[in-house]
Design a protein around this motif. Structure first.
Motif, PDB file in Angstrom:
ATOM      1  N   GLU A 117      14.155  -5.197  20.870  1.00 26.04           N
ATOM      2  CA  GLU A 117      15.281  -5.866  21.502  1.00 26.04           C
ATOM      3  C   GLU A 117      16.503  -4.941  21.623  1.00 26.04           C
ATOM      4  OE1 GLU A 117      16.179  -9.313  19.235  1.00 26.04           O
ATOM      5  OE2 GLU A 117      14.282 -10.345  19.694  1.00 26.04           O
ATOM      6  N   GLN A 118      16.682  -4.091  20.627  1.00 24.86           N
ATOM      7  CA  GLN A 118      17.841  -3.201  20.613  1.00 24.86           C
ATOM      8  C   GLN A 118      17.594  -1.895  21.358  1.00 24.86           C
ATOM      9  OE1 GLN A 118      19.801  -5.920  19.447  1.00 24.86           O
ATOM     10  NE2 GLN A 118      21.022  -4.104  19.025  1.00 24.86           N
ATOM     11  N   GLY A 119      16.369  -1.757  21.891  1.00 19.29           N
ATOM     12  CA  GLY A 119      16.033  -0.531  22.606  1.00 19.29           C
ATOM     13  C   GLY A 119      15.934   0.675  21.695  1.00 19.29           C
ATOM     14  N   VAL A 120      15.465   0.451  20.467  1.00 21.90           N
ATOM     15  CA  VAL A 120      15.389   1.511  19.462  1.00 21.90           C
ATOM     16  C   VAL A 120      13.932   1.817  19.140  1.00 21.90           C
ATOM     17  CG1 VAL A 120      15.891   2.089  17.045  1.00 21.90           C
ATOM     18  CG2 VAL A 120      17.617   0.943  18.440  1.00 21.90           C
ATOM     19  N   SER A 121      13.583   3.084  19.108  1.00 18.19           N
ATOM     20  CA  SER A 121      12.232   3.474  18.720  1.00 18.19           C
ATOM     21  C   SER A 121      11.997   3.141  17.247  1.00 18.19           C
ATOM     22  CB  SER A 121      12.023   4.979  18.927  1.00 18.19           C
ATOM     23  OG  SER A 121      10.815   5.395  18.320  1.00 18.19           O
ATOM     24  N   PRO A 122      10.852   2.544  16.904  1.00 21.26           N
ATOM     25  CA  PRO A 122      10.560   2.219  15.510  1.00 21.26           C
ATOM     26  C   PRO A 122       9.847   3.358  14.777  1.00 21.26           C
ATOM     27  CG  PRO A 122       8.850   1.306  16.879  1.00 21.26           C
ATOM     28  CD  PRO A 122       9.820   2.002  17.822  1.00 21.26           C
ATOM     29  N   GLU A 123       9.818   4.564  15.369  1.00 25.06           N
ATOM     30  CA  GLU A 123       8.967   5.640  14.846  1.00 25.06           C
ATOM     31  C   GLU A 123       9.319   6.089  13.437  1.00 25.06           C
ATOM     32  OE1 GLU A 123       9.836   9.543  16.953  1.00 25.06           O
ATOM     33  OE2 GLU A 123      11.033   8.146  18.155  1.00 25.06           O
ATOM     34  N   LEU A 124      10.538   5.832  12.981  1.00 25.46           N
ATOM     35  CA  LEU A 124      10.884   6.192  11.609  1.00 25.46           C
ATOM     36  C   LEU A 124      10.327   5.197  10.594  1.00 25.46           C
ATOM     37  CD1 LEU A 124      14.605   7.327  12.072  1.00 25.46           C
ATOM     38  CD2 LEU A 124      12.596   8.784  11.706  1.00 25.46           C
ATOM     39  N   LEU A 125      10.008   3.992  11.046  1.00 24.80           N
ATOM     40  CA  LEU A 125       9.529   2.936  10.152  1.00 24.80           C
ATOM     41  C   LEU A 125       8.023   2.710  10.226  1.00 24.80           C
ATOM     42  CD1 LEU A 125      12.258   0.158  10.591  1.00 24.80           C
ATOM     43  CD2 LEU A 125      12.178   2.003   8.913  1.00 24.80           C
ATOM     44  N   THR A 126       7.433   2.905  11.383  1.00 22.45           N
ATOM     45  CA  THR A 126       6.033   2.516  11.565  1.00 22.45           C
ATOM     46  C   THR A 126       5.048   3.206  10.617  1.00 22.45           C
ATOM     47  OG1 THR A 126       5.988   4.026  13.478  1.00 22.45           O
ATOM     48  CG2 THR A 126       6.213   1.670  13.921  1.00 22.45           C
ATOM     49  N   PRO A 127       5.235   4.465  10.228  1.00 18.96           N
ATOM     50  CA  PRO A 127       4.279   5.050   9.278  1.00 18.96           C
ATOM     51  C   PRO A 127       4.263   4.314   7.943  1.00 18.96           C
ATOM     52  CG  PRO A 127       5.519   6.778  10.380  1.00 18.96           C
ATOM     53  CD  PRO A 127       6.189   5.484  10.719  1.00 18.96           C
ATOM     54  N   TYR A 128       5.433   3.918   7.469  1.00 18.98           N
ATOM     55  CA  TYR A 128       5.490   3.186   6.198  1.00 18.98           C
ATOM     56  C   TYR A 128       4.920   1.783   6.350  1.00 18.98           C
ATOM     57  CZ  TYR A 128       7.246   1.853   1.607  1.00 18.98           C
ATOM     58  OH  TYR A 128       7.338   1.443   0.297  1.00 18.98           O
ATOM     59  N   PHE A 129       5.220   1.141   7.473  1.00 14.75           N
ATOM     60  CA  PHE A 129       4.652  -0.182   7.728  1.00 14.75           C
ATOM     61  C   PHE A 129       3.127  -0.113   7.764  1.00 14.75           C
ATOM     62  CE2 PHE A 129       8.672  -1.810  10.124  1.00 14.75           C
ATOM     63  CZ  PHE A 129       9.260  -2.112   8.912  1.00 14.75           C
ATOM     64  N   ALA A 130       2.585   0.948   8.341  1.00 13.31           N
ATOM     65  CA  ALA A 130       1.136   1.097   8.419  1.00 13.31           C
ATOM     66  C   ALA A 130       0.528   1.202   7.022  1.00 13.31           C
ATOM     67  CB  ALA A 130       0.775   2.329   9.250  1.00 13.31           C
ATOM     68  N   LEU A 131       1.195   1.928   6.131  1.00 14.93           N
ATOM     69  CA  LEU A 131       0.706   2.051   4.765  1.00 14.93           C
ATOM     70  C   LEU A 131       0.798   0.716   4.027  1.00 14.93           C
ATOM     71  CD1 LEU A 131       2.260   5.499   3.797  1.00 14.93           C
ATOM     72  CD2 LEU A 131      -0.188   4.973   3.948  1.00 14.93           C
ATOM     73  N   MET A 132       1.856  -0.043   4.276  1.00 22.98           N
ATOM     74  CA  MET A 132       1.977  -1.363   3.658  1.00 22.98           C
ATOM     75  C   MET A 132       0.809  -2.252   4.070  1.00 22.98           C
ATOM     76  SD  MET A 132       6.099  -1.903   4.202  1.00 22.98           S
ATOM     77  CE  MET A 132       6.038  -3.674   3.931  1.00 22.98           C
ATOM     78  N   ARG A 133       0.499  -2.243   5.366  1.00 22.17           N
ATOM     79  CA  ARG A 133      -0.620  -3.055   5.857  1.00 22.17           C
ATOM     80  C   ARG A 133      -1.944  -2.578   5.282  1.00 22.17           C
ATOM     81  NH1 ARG A 133       1.900  -3.293  11.976  1.00 22.17           N
ATOM     82  NH2 ARG A 133       2.553  -5.492  11.943  1.00 22.17           N
ATOM     83  N   GLN A 134      -2.097  -1.262   5.184  1.00 20.52           N
ATOM     84  CA  GLN A 134      -3.330  -0.721   4.618  1.00 20.52           C
ATOM     85  C   GLN A 134      -3.494  -1.119   3.160  1.00 20.52           C
ATOM     86  OE1 GLN A 134      -3.687   3.541   5.017  1.00 20.52           O
ATOM     87  NE2 GLN A 134      -5.441   3.662   3.636  1.00 20.52           N
ATOM     88  N   ARG A 135      -2.405  -1.056   2.415  1.00 23.60           N
ATOM     89  CA  ARG A 135      -2.475  -1.420   1.004  1.00 23.60           C
ATOM     90  C   ARG A 135      -2.888  -2.876   0.825  1.00 23.60           C
ATOM     91  NH1 ARG A 135      -3.833   0.163  -3.921  1.00 23.60           N
ATOM     92  NH2 ARG A 135      -2.936  -1.249  -5.471  1.00 23.60           N
ATOM     93  N   LEU A 136      -2.446  -3.729   1.722  1.00 27.58           N
ATOM     94  CA  LEU A 136      -2.769  -5.151   1.625  1.00 27.58           C
ATOM     95  C   LEU A 136      -4.267  -5.401   1.723  1.00 27.58           C
ATOM     96  CD1 LEU A 136      -1.334  -7.888   1.339  1.00 27.58           C
ATOM     97  CD2 LEU A 136      -1.274  -8.024   3.829  1.00 27.58           C
ATOM     98  N   THR A 137      -5.011  -4.469   2.314  1.00 28.37           N
ATOM     99  CA  THR A 137      -6.451  -4.648   2.498  1.00 28.37           C
ATOM    100  C   THR A 137      -7.279  -4.072   1.355  1.00 28.37           C
ATOM    101  OG1 THR A 137      -6.811  -2.535   3.658  1.00 28.37           O
ATOM    102  CG2 THR A 137      -6.081  -4.413   4.983  1.00 28.37           C
ATOM    103  N   THR A 138      -6.629  -3.493   0.318  1.00 29.27           N
ATOM    104  CA  THR A 138      -7.387  -2.760  -0.703  1.00 29.27           C
ATOM    105  C   THR A 138      -7.990  -3.631  -1.788  1.00 29.27           C
ATOM    106  OG1 THR A 138      -5.367  -2.316  -1.960  1.00 29.27           O
ATOM    107  CG2 THR A 138      -6.059  -0.652  -0.352  1.00 29.27           C
ATOM    108  N   GLY A 139      -7.615  -4.906  -1.879  1.00 32.38           N
ATOM    109  CA  GLY A 139      -8.194  -5.751  -2.912  1.00 32.38           C
ATOM    110  C   GLY A 139      -7.568  -7.121  -2.929  1.00 32.38           C
ATOM    111  N   PRO A 140      -8.195  -8.065  -3.613  1.00 28.92           N
ATOM    112  CA  PRO A 140      -7.706  -9.452  -3.607  1.00 28.92           C
ATOM    113  C   PRO A 140      -6.343  -9.632  -4.262  1.00 28.92           C
ATOM    114  CG  PRO A 140      -9.462  -9.154  -5.223  1.00 28.92           C
ATOM    115  CD  PRO A 140      -9.423  -7.903  -4.406  1.00 28.92           C
ATOM    116  N   ASP A 141      -5.965  -8.729  -5.150  1.00 30.20           N
ATOM    117  CA  ASP A 141      -4.680  -8.874  -5.838  1.00 30.20           C
ATOM    118  C   ASP A 141      -3.564  -8.068  -5.197  1.00 30.20           C
ATOM    119  OD1 ASP A 141      -5.835 -10.493  -7.864  1.00 30.20           O
ATOM    120  OD2 ASP A 141      -6.595  -8.695  -8.866  1.00 30.20           O
ATOM    121  N   ALA A 142      -3.880  -7.266  -4.180  1.00 35.77           N
ATOM    122  CA  ALA A 142      -2.880  -6.378  -3.601  1.00 35.77           C
ATOM    123  C   ALA A 142      -1.692  -7.135  -3.035  1.00 35.77           C
ATOM    124  CB  ALA A 142      -3.510  -5.508  -2.516  1.00 35.77           C
ATOM    125  N   GLY A 143      -1.930  -8.324  -2.503  1.00 31.31           N
ATOM    126  CA  GLY A 143      -0.842  -9.095  -1.920  1.00 31.31           C
ATOM    127  C   GLY A 143       0.184  -9.544  -2.926  1.00 31.31           C
TER     128      GLY A 143
END
Length: 307
Positions: A256-282
């Motif tokens: 909405e603000q016309g800002v590239s998210p490229e500084l945040l997306t790598p960390y967001f990707a790791l957060m999502r990946q971590r969520l898939t590593t086991g039943p207690d990760a969440g």
């Protein structure tokens, strides 16, 4: 080693860039006899005007005093500068920015040539050197005996901090802290980018941002406790599953603000990946992302309750 009439340890300093020159000024101001060398001789002028002796070669400078401090461009420059120097019986303190592996290899190199070795990581910019209460500090690692003997001299330009006998630890502390700094700078940049096109004064926004970041630095202690104890779910306030669920809002706001998210997306990707590593990760906080970076997560498993 011969001290001057005021009991100050003589110092040889190799490298007169901005940082080396600042170090030299600090030692001269404190009364230490100083011999300097630089590949470009003209840079020694300011220090010689204050009483420093200029050596014609690095080898000559090394021969002048037992305590030899090196502050050059990189590790290769250290090897080149000291190639013809007799290091037998010398105390070599290397303040050149290097990697931990380079520091360890340089320590072996120095010891094979008869010198004690101490590596240093400078946490300051030149204007902070030699200025009381400016916050300058230097991490040191390697020979503890060398550090203890020369501690008073080494503490003249900046506060000292001992990190261990492993010669690579000073460089590792240095780069670890600077890496955290650049991560913070990335977040600051993204925050200012979000408000850039709005009628929000960045000067007024800055203290709000600074106060928030200061409050969030306590998270370092929480992550340390989780890493030490092994249970990443203990005392968690903001669960990983909840934080991952909020990612679309951050991305939509950036769009909405016309800002590239490229500084945040790598960390967001790791957060999502971590969520898939086991039943207690969440139920964890964000500590598990660290294990992803070092490849320390068992396949399909969680780090909850790990030994």
């Amino acid at each position: 080693m011969t001290a001057n009439s005021h009991g100050k340890t003589p110092v040889t300093l190799l490298g007169l860039g901005a940082m080396g020159t600042a170090l030299g000024h600090a030692w001269l101001a404190d009364g230490h006899p100083l011999t300097v060398w630089n590949r470009t001789p003209g840079r020694a002028g300011a220090l010689t005007a204050e009483g420093a002796e200029t050596a014609a070669s690095a080898a000559e400078a090394v021969a002048a005093h037992r305590l030899v401090v090196v502050c050059l461009l990189d590790d290769a420059s250290v090897g080149e500068a000291l190639a013809d120097a007799d290091l037998t019986g010398k105390d070599l303190v290397n303040l050149t920015t290097t990697t931990p592996a380079e520091a360890r290899a340089r320590a072996v190199w120095a010891q094979e040539r008869g010198a004690r070795y101490l590596d240093g990581g400078i946490m300051a910019v030149p204007p902070m050197i030699g200025v009381p209460d400016a916050g300058a500090s230097v991490f040191y690692s390697g020979s503890r005996a060398l550090f203890d003997e020369h501690h008073e001299t080494l503490a003249v330009p900046a506060a000292t901090s001992w990190t261990g006998e492993d010669p690579g630890f000073a460089a590792l502390h240095d780069i670890a802290l600077l890496s955290a700094m650049y991560g913070m700078f990335a977040g600051i940049s993204h925050a200012f980018a979000l408000i850039r096109r709005e009628d929000i004064d960045p000067v007024a926004f800055a203290p709000i941002l600074s106060d928030w970041l200061t409050a969030m630095t306590a998270e370092a202690h929480g992550k340390a406790r989780h890493l030490s104890g092994g249970d990443y779910t203990k005392g968690v306030v903001s669960r990983l599953s909840m934080q991952v669920a909020g990612i679309p809002t951050f991305l939509a706001t950036a769009e909405e603000q016309g800002v590239s998210p490229e500084l945040l997306t790598p960390y967001f990707a790791l957060m999502r990946q971590r969520l898939t590593t086991g039943p207690d990760a969440g139920d964890e906080d964000l500590t598990g992302v660290i294990d992803l970076l070092v490849g320390d997560v068992p396949e399909g498993g969680s780090r909850t309750g790990r030994p």
